[in-house]
Design an enzyme around this catalytic site. Structure first.
Site, PDB file in Angstrom:
ATOM      1  N   GLY A  72       0.814  -1.214   0.000  1.00 59.17           N
ATOM      2  CA  GLY A  72       0.000   0.000   0.000  1.00 59.17           C
ATOM      3  C   GLY A  72       0.846   1.261   0.000  1.00 59.17           C
ATOM      4  N   GLU A  73       0.557   2.148   0.922  1.00 59.19           N
ATOM      5  CA  GLU A  73       1.259   3.432   0.989  1.00 59.19           C
ATOM      6  C   GLU A  73       2.735   3.291   1.356  1.00 59.19           C
ATOM      7  OE1 GLU A  73       0.296   5.971   4.458  1.00 59.19           O
ATOM      8  OE2 GLU A  73      -0.874   4.259   5.146  1.00 59.19           O
ATOM      9  N   GLY A  75       4.795   1.118  -0.271  1.00 55.75           N
ATOM     10  CA  GLY A  75       5.535   0.659  -1.430  1.00 55.75           C
ATOM     11  C   GLY A  75       5.342  -0.813  -1.745  1.00 55.75           C
ATOM     12  N   ASP A 103      -4.653  -3.329  -8.572  1.00 54.33           N
ATOM     13  CA  ASP A 103      -4.832  -3.771  -9.957  1.00 54.33           C
ATOM     14  C   ASP A 103      -4.101  -2.835 -10.919  1.00 54.33           C
ATOM     15  OD1 ASP A 103      -6.412  -5.926  -9.187  1.00 54.33           O
ATOM     16  OD2 ASP A 103      -8.254  -4.742  -9.293  1.00 54.33           O
TER      17      ASP A 103
END
Length: 136
Positions: A72-73, A75, A103
């Site tokens: 996610g945030e 990496g 996706d």
């Protein structure tokens, strides 16, 4: 079983749903692919390991030569054997809607690989950066 004329690279982006309802079939599929793209929660579920390094070792032993763990945030991680590449996410001041970001990451990654035709670890590192930029 593998198809007769196999593509140069076969990648799979799966989700915990398939781990919950079709784990045996998923394991069979993992033995036939080159790249698995999953998030950190799915990696832990599939491997039954909390450490992402240990999870990567277990998952790679299931078949894929390359493993991408999206965080996610934070990496993404790319594993290939004992080699690891950590790519940061692009920092955003405001997140509007993260729906589909994974996706989009996978599409950007695969699009870069398809455009370059290079399936080396070095090029996959560049593709991870490209996928991260697309997902941001």
């Amino acid at each position: 079983q593998r198809i007769e004329k196999r593509p140069k690279l076969v990648a799979l982006d799966t989700m915990n749903f398939w781990m919950d309802i079709a784990l045996e079939e998923l394991h069979k599929t993992l033995s036939k692919i080159d790249v698995l793209i999953i998030n950190d929660e799915e990696a832990r579920q599939l491997s039954k390991e909390y450490s992402l390094v240990r999870a990567a070792e277990k998952i790679q032993s299931m078949g894929p030569d390359y493993l991408i763990i999206k965080k996610g945030e934070h990496g993404a991680l790319l594993f290939h054997g004992k080699s690891v590449f950590s790519a940061p996410a692009l920092p955003l001041e405001e997140v509007f809607d993260p729906t589909g970001a994974g996706d989009t990451f996978a599409g950007g990654f695969m699009g870069y690989i398809a455009k370059t035709g290079d399936t080396s670890f070095a090029n996959m590192k560049r593709a991870i950066i490209f996928g991260s930029a697309m997902a941001s």
